[in-house]
Enzyme design. Sequence first.
Site, PDB file in Angstrom:
ATOM      1  N   LYS A 268      -9.250   3.343  -1.028  1.00 30.85           N
ATOM      2  CA  LYS A 268     -10.038   2.137  -1.350  1.00 30.85           C
ATOM      3  C   LYS A 268     -11.509   2.328  -0.963  1.00 30.85           C
ATOM      4  O   LYS A 268     -12.395   1.736  -1.583  1.00 30.85           O
ATOM      5  CB  LYS A 268      -9.455   0.919  -0.629  1.00 30.85           C
ATOM      6  CG  LYS A 268      -8.044   0.553  -1.072  1.00 30.85           C
ATOM      7  CD  LYS A 268      -8.036  -0.122  -2.434  1.00 30.85           C
ATOM      8  CE  LYS A 268      -6.642  -0.521  -2.833  1.00 30.85           C
ATOM      9  NZ  LYS A 268      -6.585  -1.293  -4.072  1.00 30.85           N
TER      10      LYS A 268
ATOM     11  N   TYR B  65      -3.912   5.559   2.219  1.00 31.01           N
ATOM     12  CA  TYR B  65      -4.059   4.458   1.259  1.00 31.01           C
ATOM     13  C   TYR B  65      -5.420   3.769   1.431  1.00 31.01           C
ATOM     14  O   TYR B  65      -6.163   3.597   0.460  1.00 31.01           O
ATOM     15  CB  TYR B  65      -2.928   3.423   1.423  1.00 31.01           C
ATOM     16  CG  TYR B  65      -3.369   2.053   0.970  1.00 31.01           C
ATOM     17  CD1 TYR B  65      -3.557   1.786  -0.377  1.00 31.01           C
ATOM     18  CD2 TYR B  65      -3.677   1.052   1.895  1.00 31.01           C
ATOM     19  CE1 TYR B  65      -4.037   0.552  -0.800  1.00 31.01           C
ATOM     20  CE2 TYR B  65      -4.148  -0.182   1.480  1.00 31.01           C
ATOM     21  CZ  TYR B  65      -4.323  -0.425   0.131  1.00 31.01           C
ATOM     22  OH  TYR B  65      -4.810  -1.644  -0.280  1.00 31.01           O
ATOM     23  N   HIS B  66      -5.732   3.376   2.682  1.00 33.55           N
ATOM     24  CA  HIS B  66      -7.006   2.667   2.890  1.00 33.55           C
ATOM     25  C   HIS B  66      -8.185   3.571   2.515  1.00 33.55           C
ATOM     26  O   HIS B  66      -9.205   3.102   2.010  1.00 33.55           O
ATOM     27  CB  HIS B  66      -7.119   2.203   4.348  1.00 33.55           C
ATOM     28  CG  HIS B  66      -6.226   1.040   4.690  1.00 33.55           C
ATOM     29  ND1 HIS B  66      -5.017   1.186   5.324  1.00 33.55           N
ATOM     30  CD2 HIS B  66      -6.342  -0.287   4.460  1.00 33.55           C
ATOM     31  CE1 HIS B  66      -4.448   0.006   5.499  1.00 33.55           C
ATOM     32  NE2 HIS B  66      -5.223  -0.918   4.965  1.00 33.55           N
TER      33      HIS B  66
ATOM     34  N   THR C  83      -9.535  -3.817  -0.163  1.00 30.32           N
ATOM     35  CA  THR C  83      -8.852  -4.201   1.086  1.00 30.32           C
ATOM     36  C   THR C  83      -9.840  -4.426   2.221  1.00 30.32           C
ATOM     37  O   THR C  83     -10.890  -3.772   2.283  1.00 30.32           O
ATOM     38  CB  THR C  83      -7.851  -3.097   1.488  1.00 30.32           C
ATOM     39  OG1 THR C  83      -7.269  -3.452   2.733  1.00 30.32           O
ATOM     40  CG2 THR C  83      -8.493  -1.736   1.640  1.00 30.32           C
TER      41      THR C  83
ATOM     42  N   SER D  95      -5.674   4.772   7.024  1.00 27.33           N
ATOM     43  CA  SER D  95      -4.540   5.471   6.399  1.00 27.33           C
ATOM     44  C   SER D  95      -5.057   6.110   5.121  1.00 27.33           C
ATOM     45  O   SER D  95      -6.157   5.787   4.653  1.00 27.33           O
ATOM     46  CB  SER D  95      -3.412   4.486   6.048  1.00 27.33           C
ATOM     47  OG  SER D  95      -3.789   3.686   4.933  1.00 27.33           O
TER      48      SER D  95
HETATM   49  P1  NAD Z   1       2.445  -3.775  -5.913  1.00 28.25           P
HETATM   50  O1  NAD Z   1       2.879  -2.403  -5.543  1.00 28.25           O
HETATM   51  O2  NAD Z   1       3.428  -4.879  -5.813  1.00 28.25           O
HETATM   52  O3  NAD Z   1       1.841  -3.781  -7.399  1.00 28.25           O
HETATM   53  C1  NAD Z   1       1.068  -2.727  -7.939  1.00 28.25           C
HETATM   54  C2  NAD Z   1       1.451  -2.584  -9.407  1.00 28.25           C
HETATM   55  O4  NAD Z   1       0.637  -1.564  -9.992  1.00 28.25           O
HETATM   56  C3  NAD Z   1       2.908  -2.165  -9.589  1.00 28.25           C
HETATM   57  O5  NAD Z   1       3.551  -3.025 -10.506  1.00 28.25           O
HETATM   58  C4  NAD Z   1       2.822  -0.728 -10.106  1.00 28.25           C
HETATM   59  O6  NAD Z   1       3.890  -0.401 -10.975  1.00 28.25           O
HETATM   60  C5  NAD Z   1       1.469  -0.724 -10.786  1.00 28.25           C
HETATM   61  N1  NAD Z   1       0.828   0.598 -10.830  1.00 28.25           N
HETATM   62  C6  NAD Z   1       0.524   1.416  -9.786  1.00 28.25           C
HETATM   63  N2  NAD Z   1      -0.073   2.545 -10.218  1.00 28.25           N
HETATM   64  C7  NAD Z   1      -0.145   2.438 -11.578  1.00 28.25           C
HETATM   65  C8  NAD Z   1      -0.667   3.285 -12.589  1.00 28.25           C
HETATM   66  N3  NAD Z   1      -1.208   4.467 -12.318  1.00 28.25           N
HETATM   67  N4  NAD Z   1      -0.588   2.856 -13.881  1.00 28.25           N
HETATM   68  C9  NAD Z   1      -0.049   1.652 -14.180  1.00 28.25           C
HETATM   69  N5  NAD Z   1       0.472   0.813 -13.275  1.00 28.25           N
HETATM   70  C10 NAD Z   1       0.419   1.207 -11.969  1.00 28.25           C
HETATM   71  O7  NAD Z   1       1.147  -4.104  -5.013  1.00 28.25           O
HETATM   72  P2  NAD Z   1       0.474  -5.531  -4.716  1.00 28.25           P
HETATM   73  O8  NAD Z   1       0.916  -5.962  -3.382  1.00 28.25           O
HETATM   74  O9  NAD Z   1       0.608  -6.420  -5.891  1.00 28.25           O
HETATM   75  O10 NAD Z   1      -1.045  -5.067  -4.585  1.00 28.25           O
HETATM   76  C11 NAD Z   1      -1.895  -5.064  -5.724  1.00 28.25           C
HETATM   77  C12 NAD Z   1      -3.290  -4.624  -5.321  1.00 28.25           C
HETATM   78  O11 NAD Z   1      -3.799  -5.501  -4.318  1.00 28.25           O
HETATM   79  C13 NAD Z   1      -3.317  -3.209  -4.726  1.00 28.25           C
HETATM   80  O12 NAD Z   1      -4.390  -2.480  -5.260  1.00 28.25           O
HETATM   81  C14 NAD Z   1      -3.488  -3.447  -3.244  1.00 28.25           C
HETATM   82  O13 NAD Z   1      -4.222  -2.403  -2.681  1.00 28.25           O
HETATM   83  C15 NAD Z   1      -4.237  -4.772  -3.190  1.00 28.25           C
HETATM   84  N6  NAD Z   1      -3.931  -5.510  -1.958  1.00 28.25           N
HETATM   85  C16 NAD Z   1      -2.648  -5.933  -1.678  1.00 28.25           C
HETATM   86  C17 NAD Z   1      -2.388  -6.604  -0.486  1.00 28.25           C
HETATM   87  C18 NAD Z   1      -1.003  -7.055  -0.103  1.00 28.25           C
HETATM   88  O14 NAD Z   1      -0.822  -7.543   1.045  1.00 28.25           O
HETATM   89  N7  NAD Z   1      -0.007  -6.955  -0.968  1.00 28.25           N
HETATM   90  C19 NAD Z   1      -3.448  -6.868   0.401  1.00 28.25           C
HETATM   91  C20 NAD Z   1      -4.731  -6.424   0.095  1.00 28.25           C
HETATM   92  C21 NAD Z   1      -4.962  -5.747  -1.097  1.00 28.25           C
HETATM   93  N1  USQ Z   2       3.005  -4.233  12.025  1.00 25.61           N
HETATM   94  C1  USQ Z   2       3.873  -4.587  13.057  1.00 25.61           C
HETATM   95  N2  USQ Z   2       5.184  -4.733  12.747  1.00 25.61           N
HETATM   96  C2  USQ Z   2       5.677  -4.564  11.481  1.00 25.61           C
HETATM   97  C3  USQ Z   2       4.789  -4.226  10.433  1.00 25.61           C
HETATM   98  C4  USQ Z   2       3.447  -4.064  10.748  1.00 25.61           C
HETATM   99  O1  USQ Z   2       3.476  -4.758  14.207  1.00 25.61           O
HETATM  100  O2  USQ Z   2       6.892  -4.720  11.299  1.00 25.61           O
HETATM  101  C5  USQ Z   2       1.561  -4.080  12.320  1.00 25.61           C
HETATM  102  C6  USQ Z   2       0.978  -2.740  11.860  1.00 25.61           C
HETATM  103  O3  USQ Z   2       1.162  -1.727  12.844  1.00 25.61           O
HETATM  104  C7  USQ Z   2      -0.473  -3.128  11.617  1.00 25.61           C
HETATM  105  C8  USQ Z   2      -0.403  -4.583  11.155  1.00 25.61           C
HETATM  106  O4  USQ Z   2       0.882  -5.057  11.562  1.00 25.61           O
HETATM  107  O5  USQ Z   2      -1.188  -3.095  12.817  1.00 25.61           O
HETATM  108  C9  USQ Z   2      -0.565  -4.774   9.663  1.00 25.61           C
HETATM  109  O6  USQ Z   2       0.396  -3.989   8.951  1.00 25.61           O
HETATM  110  P1  USQ Z   2       0.804  -4.369   7.467  1.00 25.61           P
HETATM  111  O7  USQ Z   2       1.853  -3.408   7.011  1.00 25.61           O
HETATM  112  O8  USQ Z   2       1.114  -5.822   7.385  1.00 25.61           O
HETATM  113  O9  USQ Z   2      -0.569  -4.192   6.670  1.00 25.61           O
HETATM  114  P2  USQ Z   2      -1.357  -2.893   6.183  1.00 25.61           P
HETATM  115  O10 USQ Z   2      -0.626  -1.646   6.437  1.00 25.61           O
HETATM  116  O11 USQ Z   2      -2.746  -2.986   6.706  1.00 25.61           O
HETATM  117  O12 USQ Z   2      -1.406  -3.075   4.601  1.00 25.61           O
HETATM  118  C10 USQ Z   2      -1.331  -4.339   3.924  1.00 25.61           C
HETATM  119  C11 USQ Z   2      -1.093  -4.047   2.457  1.00 25.61           C
HETATM  120  C12 USQ Z   2      -2.306  -3.292   1.893  1.00 25.61           C
HETATM  121  C13 USQ Z   2      -3.566  -4.103   2.145  1.00 25.61           C
HETATM  122  C14 USQ Z   2      -3.729  -4.398   3.637  1.00 25.61           C
HETATM  123  C15 USQ Z   2      -4.856  -5.389   3.891  1.00 25.61           C
HETATM  124  O13 USQ Z   2       0.102  -3.296   2.286  1.00 25.61           O
HETATM  125  O14 USQ Z   2      -2.125  -3.112   0.497  1.00 25.61           O
HETATM  126  O15 USQ Z   2      -4.700  -3.394   1.724  1.00 25.61           O
HETATM  127  O16 USQ Z   2      -2.514  -5.066   4.097  1.00 25.61           O
HETATM  128  S1  USQ Z   2      -5.680  -5.080   5.417  1.00 25.61           S
HETATM  129  O17 USQ Z   2      -4.662  -4.973   6.475  1.00 25.61           O
HETATM  130  O18 USQ Z   2      -6.555  -6.190   5.629  1.00 25.61           O
HETATM  131  O19 USQ Z   2      -6.358  -3.820   5.289  1.00 25.61           O
END
Ligand code: NAD
Ligand code: USQ
Length: 408
Positions: free
Chosen positions: A193, A189-190, A145, A187
Amino acid sequence: MKIVILGGDGFCGWPTALNFSAKGHDVTIVDSLVRRRIDEELGAGSLTPIRSMEERLAAWREVEGATIGFRQFDVAHDYETLEACLREIGPDVIVHFAEQRAAPYSMKSPGHKRYTVDNNINATHAVLCAMVEACPEAHLVHLGTMGVYGYGKTKGLTVPEGYIEATLHSGGRSSDLDILYPADPGSIYHMTKTLDQLLFYFYAKNDRLRITDLHQGIVWGTTTDQTDRDERLINRFDYDGDYGTVLNRFLMQAAIGHPLTVHGTGGQTRAFIHIRDTVRCIEKAAATPPSRGERVRIINQMTETHRVRDLAELVSKMTGAPIETLPNPRKEMAENDLAVVNDTLIGLGVAPTKLSDGLLKEVVDVARRYAGRCDRAKIPSVSRWVREDPAAPAPQAALPAALAVPAK
Ligand code: NAD
Ligand code: USQ
């Protein structure tokens, strides 16, 4: 190539699996389907009616004439199955999406914090450990991320791709070296990573594993060329207060006549990428592995940066939706600038899809089509970063037994 997609049932994983299969690769999805159980826990599923894995794969066989394999197990906790699976398949590439990815979910309660750390760190470590035993030549492509860099402490610097030149001072001497950009997670979560990064560093150094870490921005959009081919192939669309990400939430809120939920001043600047570019970038990255013994390759997988309030204004202008400014449930900088290097993605030949390319309307159209499935009560983001009253007992949001960190 033989490609294993860990987390291939998810929002990014499913279209990635279809894209690789459409290009003729031999694809196997591994997923525990835990996200579908989290949907049940939150009472908020995908806005789009995603089908069961069996139905998805049968539809793909029918439409494309290609078979995608599927194994259901927990990558974090079923190590023997993981190692045996990698030994049997002998993948050229492993794409690792299998982590809990929502920042608000990771901050909900002590149980959710512990679940996120346990799942994400154990999943990443199990994959690396199993690769050493079963397929040390394979290329691991991990979805990281942009959030590992943090926001607001870049002091006007453009965020580089993973590493930064530093001069260290100690004991009256100084030394120049390239180091991982200092981590500053916002967070739990972050934070997982940023811990993943150290695991990659160690295994690339010690075992000469070939690793690409994609520091991805916020993904927007929902459809790709492949998911568009049949309704049974439809991709996930999260809109709830935990898993919905900001731009897709605004577009969906506009589609159902809900005010756009801006947190705080909306001065938060973040990096974005369209799901179609996610899929393309992963394809290009997979095809260009680092050599064994090379350091971890880090790519900033983003195409543009935007301020949250500018996005709200853009969506409001396009759709007439009102903007609502809400108290920010997160602990984050109210205002920040963000400039990011993305030279590798461009160099790999990905032509960035921009917000200006007309695809915003496509997302609104998808959201309107499935508006009847939306539960408006699930839109507010209720997860809090900091307890308002530190003396009050910790939130006891129930974590289903199926997700709980196993007792030792
Ligand atoms: P998602 O939750 O839709 O998909 C994740 C998948 O992984 C799910 O299908 C879940 O069942 C599976 N999973 C989780 N833990 C597991 C485990 N222990 N064993 C087997 N399967 C497991 O999430 P996404 O949005 O597709 O994100 C995928 C990846 O990309 C994540 O690692 C996330 O951090 C990264 N990412 C996503 C975004 C975004 O905006 N969606 C942005 C940046 C990075
Ligand atoms: N935000 C709003 N209103 C909303 C939702 C979010 O103002 O209704 C704001 C949040 O406070 C934050 C920003 O928008 O400042 C981004 O929030 P987000 O939920 O879109 O993104 P984030 O929590 O950072 O997480 C998402 C994905 C995560 C990925 C990350 C990439 O869920 O898996 O790693 O984006 S990044 O943001 O570049 O770290």
